[in-house]
Design an enzyme around this catalytic site. Structure first.
Site, PDB file in Angstrom:
ATOM      1  N   CYS A 114      -0.168   4.060   2.341  1.00 15.62           N
ATOM      2  CA  CYS A 114       0.047   3.843   3.776  1.00 15.62           C
ATOM      3  C   CYS A 114       1.527   3.954   4.117  1.00 15.62           C
ATOM      4  O   CYS A 114       1.897   4.560   5.116  1.00 15.62           O
ATOM      5  CB  CYS A 114      -0.405   2.451   4.207  1.00 15.62           C
ATOM      6  SG  CYS A 114      -1.876   1.889   3.425  1.00 15.62           S
ATOM      7  N   ASP A 115       2.376   3.350   3.297  1.00 11.14           N
ATOM      8  CA  ASP A 115       3.784   3.176   3.682  1.00 11.14           C
ATOM      9  C   ASP A 115       4.758   4.018   2.860  1.00 11.14           C
ATOM     10  O   ASP A 115       5.947   4.040   3.172  1.00 11.14           O
ATOM     11  CB  ASP A 115       4.170   1.691   3.555  1.00 11.14           C
ATOM     12  CG  ASP A 115       3.286   0.812   4.427  1.00 11.14           C
ATOM     13  OD1 ASP A 115       2.712   1.336   5.392  1.00 11.14           O
ATOM     14  OD2 ASP A 115       3.169  -0.385   4.140  1.00 11.14           O
ATOM     15  N   CYS A 174       0.838  -1.197   0.000  1.00 13.16           N
ATOM     16  CA  CYS A 174       0.000   0.000   0.000  1.00 13.16           C
ATOM     17  C   CYS A 174       0.877   1.253   0.000  1.00 13.16           C
ATOM     18  O   CYS A 174       1.454   1.621   1.033  1.00 13.16           O
ATOM     19  CB  CYS A 174      -0.912  -0.007   1.226  1.00 13.16           C
ATOM     20  SG  CYS A 174      -1.835   1.515   1.392  1.00 13.16           S
TER      21      CYS A 174
END
Ligand code: NAP
Length: 304
Positions: free
Chosen positions: A137-138, A134
């Site tokens: 997200c990261d 993701c």
């Protein structure tokens, strides 16, 4: 005597909470069973700008929470638990979770789909330590660093673009010589000076000496092997429907629940909404639309 809900909805993503909003608003006793938090895969998306009504876009986490609140305003309840198995045949359906059994007259399955893995040695151990699924997200962990994105669909294209704004360099590794992603992504991808395309290439292994160092790729046509040194890799190769816990329900070859626009499955009183069902476009808006249809069909079934 165990409590029997009118409707139990499996999964609290956009399909699940839209269904819950409609069934609860129609006066049906509604329970949503969700594993982690409202929003499903949507919570992994930083900016959703193709869901109408949000001219500046909206982050998936906020939208997920708001969908939950909208359903709960009409009395829908949420149970945070992992579903272990289901018995869907018959008039009363049984859902077994880690936290106990739940019963309902109708069930709407809206469990969505999870990121697909490459299935390479060491992948599981490196998750979160160089291997990611993701970008939104990261990606922030790789500011001004070098990363690779694997895949050629819309997700990979969107991830590569997002990361190109954050990272020093982005390799886009795709096993074909053209992208599957829609045209809208092509021009900005080609224009981004820090994106390098590695066509006809397949990731063979992760380079790691305990910590992630990069990926080894091979050219599918020439067989030539190459090491791509990078700080992280984002795998964006599609999704796997969350249907492992189901039995007796008809699935297609990829594991999606076979259901058309009516969301009706092969089992009476059981409906499938959102990314988990066979469909051509998996988006927040199509998931939400499915949720509304499933709720309507569930209500119709209960009235019979
Ligand atoms: P997708 O469209 O199924 O694309 C998957 C990509 O990964 C394909 O390019 C595929 O290659 C490649 N791939 C699959 N397995 C692989 C493997 N083992 N090794 C290497 N490459 C592999 O999946 P997606 O991009 O995640 O999109 C899923 C759905 O979400 C789609 O319906 C998409 O339209 C939607 N979506 C939309 C947007 C948007 O419109 N903004 C953004 C994200 C996602 P091949 O091309 O060779 O098959």
């Amino acid at each position: 005597m165990e409590k029997v809900f009118d409707v139990i909805i499996l999964g609290g993503g956009p399909a699940g909470y839209t269904a819950a909003l409609y069934t609860a608003r129609a006066g049906l006793e509604t329970l949503v069973i969700e594993k982690i938090s409202a929003g499903g895969q949507m919570t992994l998306t930083g900016d959703i700008d193709n869901y109408p009504g949000f001219p500046q876009g909206v982050d998936g986490f906020t939208l997920g929470m708001q969908m939950q609140q909208g359903a709960e305003r009409f009395g829908a309840k949420t149970e945070y638990n992992e579903i272990l198995e289901v018995e869907l045949e018959g008039k009363i359906k049984k859902i077994t979770t880690f936290g106990g059994d739940f019963y309902a007259k109708t069930v709407i399955i809206a469990t969505g789909a999870n990121p697909r893995e490459l299935g390479l040695r060491g992948e599981t151990e490196l998750v979160g330590q160089g291997v990611h699924y993701c970008a939104h997200c990261d990606g922030r962990f790789y500011k001004d660093k070098t990363v690779a994105v694997v895949g050629g669909g819309n997700s990979a294209a969107a991830d590569a673009l997002y990361l190109s704004r954050l990272c020093k360099k982005v390799y886009l590794i795709h096993r074909r010589d053209t992208l599957r992603a829609t045209k809208i992504y092509h021009e900005p991808l080609m224009k981004a000076e820090n994106i390098e395309f590695l066509w006809d290439s397949s990731v063979r292994e992760f380079i790691s000496d305990g910590s992630f160092k990069g990926v080894k790729i091979s050219n599918i046509k020439s067989g030539e092997e190459k090491e791509i040194l990078c700080d992280g890799v984002f795998i964006s190769i599609g999704r796997r429907p969350a249907t492992e816990f189901l039995k007796d329900i008809s699935l297609d070859d990829s594991g999606y629940i076979i259901a058309d626009e009516t969301t009706k499955t092969n089992i009476e009183g059981v409906f499938a909404a959102g990314d988990v069902r066979t469909k051509t476009l998996r988006q927040v808006i199509t998931a939400a639309a499915d949720g509304a249809v499933a709720a309507d069909k569930a209500e119709e079934y209960l009235q019979k």
